[in-house]
Design an enzyme around this catalytic site. Sequence first.
Site, mmCIF file in Angstrom:
data_model
loop_
_atom_site.group_PDB
_atom_site.id
_atom_site.type_symbol
_atom_site.label_atom_id
_atom_site.label_comp_id
_atom_site.label_asym_id
_atom_site.label_seq_id
_atom_site.Cartn_x
_atom_site.Cartn_y
_atom_site.Cartn_z
ATOM 1 N N ASP A 75 -14.777 39.858 37.348
ATOM 2 C CA ASP A 75 -15.309 40.804 38.342
ATOM 3 C C ASP A 75 -14.272 40.962 39.456
ATOM 4 O O ASP A 75 -14.589 41.009 40.634
ATOM 5 C CB ASP A 75 -16.647 40.303 38.908
ATOM 6 C CG ASP A 75 -17.377 41.386 39.712
ATOM 7 O OD1 ASP A 75 -17.055 42.579 39.548
ATOM 8 O OD2 ASP A 75 -18.261 41.042 40.515
ATOM 9 N N ASP B 268 -16.093 34.774 44.628
ATOM 10 C CA ASP B 268 -17.139 35.241 43.711
ATOM 11 C C ASP B 268 -16.755 34.994 42.245
ATOM 12 O O ASP B 268 -16.657 35.923 41.444
ATOM 13 C CB ASP B 268 -17.366 36.747 43.968
ATOM 14 C CG ASP B 268 -18.773 37.185 43.623
ATOM 15 O OD1 ASP B 268 -19.577 36.322 43.239
ATOM 16 O OD2 ASP B 268 -19.058 38.396 43.729
#
Length: 266
Positions: free
Chosen positions: A194, A215
């Site tokens: 991501d 993240d």
Amino acid sequence: MQKRKTEPEKEFQEEREKRIKRFPEKKTSKTFDDVFDQETLNTIRRIATAGLIDKLEYVVSTGKEAYVFRAMDKAGNFRAVKIFKTITSKFHNMNQYLEGDKRFKNVPKEKKEIVKEWTKKEFKNLEKLSKANTNVPFPVGFKENVLVMEFINENGEACKTLKEKGVKDLQDAYEQITEFIARAFYISGLIHADLSEYNILVKEEKGKEKLFVIDVGQAVLKSHPKAEEFLKRDLKNIALYFSKKGLEKTEEEVRKDVRKLKEKMA
Ligand SMILES: Nc1ncnc2c1ncn2[C@@H]1O[C@H](COP(=O)(O)OP(=O)(O)OP(=O)(O)O)[C@@H](O)[C@H]1O
Ligand SMILES: [Mg+2]
């Protein structure tokens, strides 16, 4: 006709009314309702007892899946506390990242349990990436759905994302990101999955812009069945971002630049 209240029912009602008077329902904020269910409150207490943090200070980010808070430990270090929502989270998407990762063989079915595995996965990925000397927040610890890590900040304020802040030196930023992808891939055996300007923080340090990748919950091992698809998407996002900013790159060029770094990693 209204049913007459039986004695015990009446007593219960009166007792309840008294209690409500004593403890008027607090007007809790949306943040509070969203993340602090009883179990999460207990987890935070356990995290504090274990010494990972001393005080939870304020909310830094309210995302779809998790809220991030600034916290402080007893020694006065800032910490980032990422609390994954167990009640309102929509984790339909998580399975494709957990299944196929040989570290997580028995993916649970219950949402709350999936969220706990996810938290552990983000922690484990941060550990692997830190060992490979990439710029990620240093992992401090985790319990259940709560992850504690280094707080990437400038003077106590969370650093802005690459999307929000941009960079002055595009070439240098590009080199930092390709080095991140290469270290993650060749040393940790991981693909971020991501990676984009939304998950990169920019910190100014001694006149230099240092990029931190965050993240990493969905990062997968390169043995994952969808590894190539995820890597391709990461490379494409990076090529698009830098091209948009004036450093023209195709996905293939980014791939080549990452490959060139392989020897340096050995
Ligand atoms: N270690 C950290 N140090 C400082 N700030 C952080 C840290 N981790 C997260 N943040 C802040 O919280 C935001 C969201 O973090 P992250 O991307 O990990 O969560 P998310 O659940 O994916 O949220 P979103 O849905 O908004 O992407 C970041 O953009 C940043 O502002
Ligand atoms: Mg994010």
